[in-house]
Design an enzyme around this catalytic site. Structure first.
Site, PDB file in Angstrom:
ATOM      1  N   SER A  12       2.138  -6.255 -17.808  1.00 10.74           N
ATOM      2  CA  SER A  12       1.675  -5.369 -18.867  1.00 10.74           C
ATOM      3  C   SER A  12       2.009  -3.938 -18.487  1.00 10.74           C
ATOM      4  O   SER A  12       2.776  -3.695 -17.571  1.00 10.74           O
ATOM      5  CB  SER A  12       0.160  -5.532 -19.066  1.00 10.74           C
ATOM      6  OG  SER A  12      -0.532  -5.241 -17.865  1.00 10.74           O
ATOM      7  N   GLY A  13       1.445  -2.979 -19.195  1.00 12.50           N
ATOM      8  CA  GLY A  13       1.612  -1.580 -18.853  1.00 12.50           C
ATOM      9  C   GLY A  13       3.055  -1.134 -18.878  1.00 12.50           C
ATOM     10  O   GLY A  13       3.844  -1.527 -19.739  1.00 12.50           O
ATOM     11  N   GLY A  15       5.453  -1.932 -16.946  1.00 13.35           N
ATOM     12  CA  GLY A  15       6.383  -3.041 -16.746  1.00 13.35           C
ATOM     13  C   GLY A  15       6.807  -3.678 -18.056  1.00 13.35           C
ATOM     14  O   GLY A  15       8.002  -3.904 -18.303  1.00 13.35           O
ATOM     15  N   SER A 171       5.005   7.995  -7.479  1.00  5.89           N
ATOM     16  CA  SER A 171       3.891   8.681  -8.120  1.00  5.89           C
ATOM     17  C   SER A 171       3.891  10.150  -7.726  1.00  5.89           C
ATOM     18  O   SER A 171       4.389  10.516  -6.648  1.00  5.89           O
ATOM     19  CB  SER A 171       2.565   8.041  -7.687  1.00  5.89           C
ATOM     20  OG  SER A 171       1.455   8.791  -8.136  1.00  5.89           O
ATOM     21  N   TYR A 193      -3.151   4.350  -1.506  1.00  7.52           N
ATOM     22  CA  TYR A 193      -2.198   4.396  -2.626  1.00  7.52           C
ATOM     23  C   TYR A 193      -1.226   5.554  -2.438  1.00  7.52           C
ATOM     24  O   TYR A 193      -0.001   5.382  -2.539  1.00  7.52           O
ATOM     25  CB  TYR A 193      -2.950   4.538  -3.949  1.00  7.52           C
ATOM     26  CG  TYR A 193      -2.047   4.517  -5.163  1.00  7.52           C
ATOM     27  CD1 TYR A 193      -1.588   3.309  -5.685  1.00  7.52           C
ATOM     28  CD2 TYR A 193      -1.657   5.702  -5.783  1.00  7.52           C
ATOM     29  CE1 TYR A 193      -0.763   3.282  -6.796  1.00  7.52           C
ATOM     30  CE2 TYR A 193      -0.829   5.681  -6.887  1.00  7.52           C
ATOM     31  CZ  TYR A 193      -0.391   4.478  -7.394  1.00  7.52           C
ATOM     32  OH  TYR A 193       0.440   4.460  -8.499  1.00  7.52           O
TER      33      TYR A 193
END
Length: 332
Positions: A12-13, A15, A171, A193
Site C-alpha cells: 500500500s502507500g 509502494g 528520508s 529509523y
C-alpha cells in the site's frame, strides 16, 4: 524492460502508488511486486490489472526482515528473469514510534519548529528489538535486507546492454547524528529509523563507486511526509483528523508535505525517466508538492562522509559473509 518494485509488506502507500504510476508511464514493462504477504500482493496485482488489463504484473513473496526469505526470493527471481532494469527498494518499518512533545515545545520557543516538523529531527523516537536472525529489526528491514537482495541479484543487474537502476527510499529524517559506525545497527539508541535511512544514503554512495563501471547505478529519494499506514501509527487517529487541515495549510511553506502516496512517488517516477549517467550520486531527490498541489522534484546534496560510507560498506560485507555461512544451504 523489467522493473522489480519492492513495496512495503501491506502493498500500500507509496509502494502501490509507485506501481500504478510506473504502469501509466510505460505499459510495456514487466512489473514484479515483492511483498511479504502473498494474499495482499495478489490483491495488489488484481487491482493493477483492473486498470491496466494488458500489463505484465507478477509477484514474489519476500520478507525483508528475514534473511532466509530474501535468499529464497532472490533464487526465484534469478530463475525467472535474465535481467532487471529497475529495483525499487521501498520496504521499511518504524516500530513503536513516539513523539517527544517536550522537544516540540522547545522547537516552538527557539523558532525551529518548522524545521523539526519537516524533518522529524529530534521529535521522533522508536523502540527497536532483535529479529529472528539476531539483527536489530529496523536495520535488518530498512537496509540490510535490501542490501542482501541486491547482492544476490547482482548477476541480473550488472553487465547488461542498458544500465540497471537501484532506487532506494530514504528520508529527510536521515541524519548523521543518529548514526554511529561502532553501533551501525543502532542497538543502543532510540532513533533507529533515522539511523537506517542515513545508512541507506551511505550505502548508495558506495554502490555507485563500486558498480557504475559495470552498468549499475544507485539513487536515493525522499517521498516527503506521506499519510500512510506508517504515519498513522505515530498518533491516534482522532488527532490526525484534527491535524489534517493544518497540514494542508503547512504545505504552502513546507513543500515536502506531499501528504498523498501519489505525490510521494513523484521522485521515484521522475528517476524512472532519467539517464543515470547524468545524475549526481551525492544528491537525494525529494518529492515535493506546492501549496496548490503541483508535484515536482527537488535535488538536494546529501550530508554524507564518504570515508565513513566506505568503512560502513566493509562492515556490511562482513555481516553478509556471516549470513551466507549460516544459510549456505539456500545458495546455488
Amino acid at each position: 524492460p523489467r522493473a522489480l518494485s519492492l513495496t512495503p509488506s501491506r502493498c500500500s502507500g507509496v509502494g502501490l502508488a509507485l506501481c500504478q504510476r510506473l504502469l501509466e508511464e510505460d505499459g510495456r514493462i514487466h512489473l514484479c511486486i515483492a511483498c511479504r504477504n502473498e494474499q495482499k500482493s495478489e490483491a495488489t496485482r488484481d487491482l493493477l490489472l483492473a486498470t491496466h488489463p494488458a500489463a505484465q504484473v507478477s509477484t514474489v513473496e519476500v520478507d525483508l526482515g528475514n534473511l532466509a526469505s530474501i535468499l529464497r526470493a532472490a533464487r526465484e527471481l534469478r530463475c525467472r528473469f535474465q535481467r532487471l532494469d529497475f529495483v525499487y527498494l521501498n520496504a521499511g518499518i518504524m516500530p513503536n514510534p513516539h513523539v517527544n512533545f517536550k522537544a516540540l515545545w522547545h522547537g516552538l520557543l527557539t523558532g525551529k519548529l518548522l524545521h523539526m516538523l519537516t524533518t522529524a529531527e529530534g521529535i521522533m523516537t522508536q523502540t527497536d528489538r532483535l529479529n529472528g536472525d539476531g539483527l536489530q529489526e529496523v536495520f535488518a528491514t530498512n537496509l540490510f535486507g535490501h542490501f542482501m537482495l541486491v547482492r544476490q541479484l547482482q548477476s541480473l543487474l550488472c553487465g547488461n546492454e542498458k544500465p540497471s537502476r537501484l532506487i532506494w527510499t530514504s528520508s529527510s529524517n536521515a541524519r548523521e547524528s543518529a548514526f554511529s559506525l561502532s553501533d551501525y545497527q543502532h542497538a543502543k539508541g532510540q532513533e533507529s529509523y533515522s539511523s537506517s535511512k542515513y545508512a541507506t544514503d551511505l550505502t548508495s554512495v558506495v554502490l555507485n563507486r563500486k558498480f557504475n563501471g559495470q552498468g549499475l547505478y544507485s539513487s536515493v529519494v525522499c517521498p516527503g511526509l506521506v499519510m500512510s499506514n506508517m504515519t498513522y501509527g505515530i498518533l491516534p487517529v482522532f488527532l490526525w483528523k484534527l491535524l489534517m487541515p493544518i497540514m494542508w495549510l503547512i504545505r504552502f511553506v513546507a513543500k515536502t508535505y506531499t501528504l498523498t502516496p501519489y505525490n510521494g512517488a513523484e521522485a521515484h517516477v521522475w528517476l524512472f525517466k532519467q539517464k543515470p549517467e547524468y545524475l549526481d550520486s551525492l544528491v537525494k531527490y525529494h518529492s515535493c508538492t506546492s501549496g496548490l498541489g503541483k508535484c515536482y522534484v527537488e535535488p538536494r546534496k546529501m550530508d554524507v562522509d564518504e570515508e565513513i560510507a566506505e568503512k560502513f560498506y566493509q562492515k556490511l560485507l562482513e555481516l553478509e559473509e556471516q549470513t551466507l555461512e549460516k544459510y549456505h544451504d539456500l545458495l546455488d
